[in-house]
Design an enzyme around this catalytic site. Structure first.
Site, PDB file in Angstrom:
ATOM      1  CD  GLU A  59      -2.774  12.335   4.182  1.00  0.00           C
ATOM      2  OE1 GLU A  59      -1.940  12.433   5.089  1.00  0.00           O
ATOM      3  OE2 GLU A  59      -2.837  11.344   3.440  1.00  0.00           O
ATOM      4  CG  HIS A  92      14.903  34.855  15.190  1.00  0.00           C
ATOM      5  ND1 HIS A  92      13.549  34.857  15.447  1.00  0.00           N
ATOM      6  CD2 HIS A  92      15.215  36.072  14.689  1.00  0.00           C
ATOM      7  CE1 HIS A  92      13.063  36.044  15.131  1.00  0.00           C
ATOM      8  NE2 HIS A  92      14.045  36.796  14.666  1.00  0.00           N
ATOM      9  N   GLY A 150     -12.320   4.664   6.138  1.00  0.00           N
ATOM     10  CA  GLY A 150     -11.597   3.664   6.915  1.00  0.00           C
ATOM     11  C   GLY A 150     -11.102   2.520   6.051  1.00  0.00           C
ATOM     12  NE  ARG A 205     -19.029   7.964  11.045  1.00  0.00           N
ATOM     13  CZ  ARG A 205     -19.014   6.639  11.162  1.00  0.00           C
ATOM     14  NH1 ARG A 205     -19.976   5.915  10.637  1.00  0.00           N
ATOM     15  NH2 ARG A 205     -18.029   6.042  11.802  1.00  0.00           N
ATOM     16  CE1 TYR A 207       9.398  -1.811   0.115  1.00  0.00           C
ATOM     17  CE2 TYR A 207      10.233  -0.041  -1.267  1.00  0.00           C
ATOM     18  CZ  TYR A 207       9.687  -0.471  -0.070  1.00  0.00           C
ATOM     19  OH  TYR A 207       9.459   0.422   0.924  1.00  0.00           O
ATOM     20  CB  THR A 235      -0.929  -0.001   1.227  1.00  0.00           C
ATOM     21  OG1 THR A 235      -1.809  -1.122   1.117  1.00  0.00           O
ATOM     22  CG2 THR A 235      -1.755   1.271   1.295  1.00  0.00           C
ATOM     23  CB  CYS A 236       3.723   2.310   2.080  1.00  0.00           C
ATOM     24  SG  CYS A 236       4.855   3.691   2.217  1.00  0.00           S
TER      25      CYS A 236
HETATM   26  P1  NDP Z   1      -9.642   6.722   9.328  1.00  0.00           P
HETATM   27  O1  NDP Z   1     -10.004   5.605  10.216  1.00  0.00           O
HETATM   28  O2  NDP Z   1      -8.549   7.661   9.706  1.00  0.00           O
HETATM   29  O3  NDP Z   1     -10.924   7.616   9.037  1.00  0.00           O
HETATM   30  C1  NDP Z   1     -12.111   7.039   8.579  1.00  0.00           C
HETATM   31  C2  NDP Z   1     -13.125   8.163   8.427  1.00  0.00           C
HETATM   32  O4  NDP Z   1     -14.286   7.663   7.817  1.00  0.00           O
HETATM   33  C3  NDP Z   1     -13.548   8.727   9.765  1.00  0.00           C
HETATM   34  O5  NDP Z   1     -13.737  10.114   9.578  1.00  0.00           O
HETATM   35  C4  NDP Z   1     -14.857   7.991  10.038  1.00  0.00           C
HETATM   36  O6  NDP Z   1     -15.754   8.719  10.820  1.00  0.00           O
HETATM   37  C5  NDP Z   1     -15.425   7.889   8.647  1.00  0.00           C
HETATM   38  N1  NDP Z   1     -16.342   6.742   8.512  1.00  0.00           N
HETATM   39  C6  NDP Z   1     -16.138   5.459   8.893  1.00  0.00           C
HETATM   40  N2  NDP Z   1     -17.180   4.703   8.566  1.00  0.00           N
HETATM   41  C7  NDP Z   1     -18.079   5.501   7.958  1.00  0.00           C
HETATM   42  C8  NDP Z   1     -19.357   5.299   7.420  1.00  0.00           C
HETATM   43  N3  NDP Z   1     -19.944   4.107   7.421  1.00  0.00           N
HETATM   44  N4  NDP Z   1     -20.002   6.355   6.876  1.00  0.00           N
HETATM   45  C9  NDP Z   1     -19.433   7.579   6.865  1.00  0.00           C
HETATM   46  N5  NDP Z   1     -18.218   7.845   7.373  1.00  0.00           N
HETATM   47  C10 NDP Z   1     -17.551   6.803   7.925  1.00  0.00           C
HETATM   48  O7  NDP Z   1      -9.378   6.034   7.933  1.00  0.00           O
HETATM   49  P2  NDP Z   1      -8.660   6.484   6.624  1.00  0.00           P
HETATM   50  O8  NDP Z   1      -9.316   5.664   5.576  1.00  0.00           O
HETATM   51  O9  NDP Z   1      -8.630   7.956   6.458  1.00  0.00           O
HETATM   52  O10 NDP Z   1      -7.161   5.998   6.875  1.00  0.00           O
HETATM   53  C11 NDP Z   1      -6.878   4.679   7.318  1.00  0.00           C
HETATM   54  C12 NDP Z   1      -5.584   4.635   8.068  1.00  0.00           C
HETATM   55  O11 NDP Z   1      -4.507   4.771   7.171  1.00  0.00           O
HETATM   56  C13 NDP Z   1      -5.387   5.757   9.060  1.00  0.00           C
HETATM   57  O12 NDP Z   1      -5.969   5.485  10.292  1.00  0.00           O
HETATM   58  C14 NDP Z   1      -3.909   5.841   9.150  1.00  0.00           C
HETATM   59  O13 NDP Z   1      -3.455   4.935  10.137  1.00  0.00           O
HETATM   60  C15 NDP Z   1      -3.415   5.407   7.808  1.00  0.00           C
HETATM   61  N6  NDP Z   1      -2.996   6.567   7.006  1.00  0.00           N
HETATM   62  C16 NDP Z   1      -1.958   7.346   7.419  1.00  0.00           C
HETATM   63  C17 NDP Z   1      -1.555   8.443   6.697  1.00  0.00           C
HETATM   64  C18 NDP Z   1      -0.435   9.286   7.180  1.00  0.00           C
HETATM   65  O14 NDP Z   1       0.312   8.855   8.052  1.00  0.00           O
HETATM   66  N7  NDP Z   1      -0.298  10.506   6.670  1.00  0.00           N
HETATM   67  C19 NDP Z   1      -2.219   8.793   5.454  1.00  0.00           C
HETATM   68  C20 NDP Z   1      -3.303   7.945   5.112  1.00  0.00           C
HETATM   69  C21 NDP Z   1      -3.661   6.876   5.871  1.00  0.00           C
HETATM   70  P3  NDP Z   1     -15.724   8.696  12.439  1.00  0.00           P
HETATM   71  O15 NDP Z   1     -14.599   9.597  12.840  1.00  0.00           O
HETATM   72  O16 NDP Z   1     -17.072   9.242  12.785  1.00  0.00           O
HETATM   73  O17 NDP Z   1     -15.543   7.279  12.821  1.00  0.00           O
END
Ligand code: NDP
Length: 452
Positions: free
Chosen positions: A182, A435, A262, A199, A99, A42-43
């Site tokens: 992002e 500074h 997510g 939401r 890789y 993925t990365c």
């Molecule tokens: P996250 O878990 O960070 O966020 C998921 C978002 O989707 C939340 O805002 C959540 O809301 C919302 N959500 C979940 N289910 C639903 C639903 N059924 N309907 C509507 N909204 C929903 O996941 P991401 O996909 O953004 O990223 C996954 C992981 O990848 C991250 O946790 C991180 O660890 C990693 N990542 C790291 C990065 C970095 O280091 N820069 C960059 C990208 C990813 P709620 O908050 O209400 O649950």
């Protein structure tokens, strides 16, 4: 009993590749690795690396705007998505090659195919071939999750964002986490009209509240049409566009809808449960601190274990696994004080406790400053950066640091060293400022903004 290999790794992402390479090159183990898609995981292939290159691409219009205030006769032309996409994929192919080469040079046997677990010491390849190994490491990562609702099949995920035929004119991003925020910023920077639905009450749940508010304000200020407390009810294709019905009446039509709601661990169909490997309720592989599963010969690292889903953490888990299993030195991957950055514009860098978490644990002092930094202020921008330290009143240790600023990811990496070493607020104060910089604020904040 003799095995074909000492270690069979399933998954060629950050965690699996590191473990395979170290086990082969440093511990002299006989190692094989199977990857069903592209080496790098993925990365490298559809996450951090292409995302960051898109972040860079999206920042140029802002720079050119600023350049004019600095006396340059500068204007930005059109963005050529096709040319950028070609360069992007050429770079990913280059990295993928590195890789693979690193694995092969370390003596790892690479299988470009899917592998599933058959039993405690056997994996089966897609060809039907069965291979035995003393240890199996599951490092299969995760994949985007899209909730089901009428029309949900019209949504794309971050996976498809790097392969678009053309940039949309107007798009909707759904979600409020790392990926949603992002991409909302990236696409806005590339000239796309972006609406974002989240939401909950505020984006970036789990991060420091003040930092979340700051990022949301800046995203809106730059033109992302962010709606909180808003969710999609249904979507349908109308005249080649996607008509979205939502909970708050902001119904609209978009050229593209991206869901970033997510990610879920890649365990489906892997044969884990049949082999006796326990999964958690959300389908992640259950592991102990040494990444060992309920089957002693099977370990798992990275996103498939759903601990801290970040590449550097998966790499540490892979390395700790090799120390434990192949060097006989039981080693736990350290999950404390892991710094991370959200590559919004501007970035959010964070390490340690949020104000809300710290307040629940002990009496704290909060040092927080929001100010207009020199570079953008000169160009007439009202954007503020935020620097924040959470300090224990009892031990004086800095418990958390949160930065919202251009290049906050670079800054938080360095602050994280001091905080990991147990630096106190007085250690920060003793450090002479550099500074003029933005980060000097971290060592010049004298009076607590509040105590709690
Ligand atoms: P996250 O878990 O960070 O966020 C998921 C978002 O989707 C939340 O805002 C959540 O809301 C919302 N959500 C979940 N289910 C639903 C639903 N059924 N309907 C509507 N909204 C929903 O996941 P991401 O996909 O953004 O990223 C996954 C992981 O990848 C991250 O946790 C991180 O660890 C990693 N990542 C790291 C990065 C970095 O280091 N820069 C960059 C990208 C990813 P709620 O908050 O209400 O649950």
């Amino acid at each position: 009993m003799s095995f074909d290999y000492d270690l069979f790794v399933i998954g060629g992402g950050s965690g699996g590749v590191r473990a395979a390479r170290l086990a082969a090159s440093e511990a002299g183990a006989r190692v094989a690795l199977a990857e069903e898609y592209r080496m790098g995981g993925t990365c490298v292939i559809r996450g951090c690396v292409p995302k960051k290159l898109m972040v860079f691409a999206s920042a140029y219009p802002g720079m050119v705007d600023e350049a004019r205030a600095y006396g340059w006769d500068a204007a930005i032309g059109a963005f050529g998505w096709a040319g950028f996409k070609d360069n992007l994929h050429a770079e990913l192919t280059r990295l993928e090659g590195i890789y693979t080469r690193n694995l092969v040079n370390a003596g790892v046997q690479v299988f470009d195919t899917r592998a599933v677990v058959k039993d405690a010491h056997t994996v089966a390849l897609a060809s039907g071939e069965e291979i035995t190994a003393k240890h199996i490491l599951v490092a299969t990562g995760g994949q985007p999750f899209v909730p089901e609702f009428p029309g949900s099949d019209l949504a794309v995920t971050s996976n498809e964002m790097f392969h678009l035929d053309a940039l949309p004119k107007k798009m909707l991003v759904v979600g409020g986490g790392f990926i949603a925020c992002e991409f909302a910023c990236i696409m806005h920077g590339l000239g796309v009209e972006v609406t974002q639905f989240y939401r909950g009450a505020q984006i970036l749940r789990g991060f420091d509240d003040e930092a979340r508010g700051h990022v949301a304000d800046l995203m809106r200020g730059r033109g992302v049409d962010l709606h909180v407390g808003t969710d999609v009810i249904s979507m349908e294709r109308v005249d080649g566009r996607i008509a979205v019905k939502c909970t708050t009446g902001h119904d609209d039509r978009f050229d593209l809808v991206m869901y970033a709601t997510g990610r879920v661990p890649n365990t489906a169909g892997l044969g884990l449960e049949q082999a006796g490997v326990r999964l958690t309720r959300n389908g992640a592989v259950e592991v102990d601190a040494y990444s060992q599963t309920s089957v002693p010969s099977i370990y798992a690292v990275g996103d498939v274990t759903d601990r801290i889903n970040l590449t550097p953490v998966a790499i540490r888990e892979g390395a700790a696994f090799v120390e434990t299993v192949f060097h006989g030195r039981p080693t736990v991957a350290d999950h404390e004080l892991v710094a991370s950055a959200v590559f919004t514009q501007p970035e959010l860098g964070t390490v340690g406790l949020t104000e809300e978490q710290a307040r629940d644990r002990e009496p704290i002092e909060v040092y927080s400053a929001a100010f207009r930094p020199m570079q953008s202020l000169f160009a007439g921008s009202d954007d503020r950066v935020m620097m924040k330290l959470i300090v224990s009143r009892e031990t004086r240790k800095v418990l958390g640091c949160h930065i919202v600023a251009p290049n906050a990811g670079e800054m938080i990496q360095l602050a994280a060293i001091a905080i990991k070493m147990g630096a106190t607020k007085e250690d920060f104060d003793r450090t002479v400022a550099v500074h003029p910089t933005m980060a000097e604020e971290l060592v010049t904040m004298k009076t607590p903004t509040r105590v709690a």
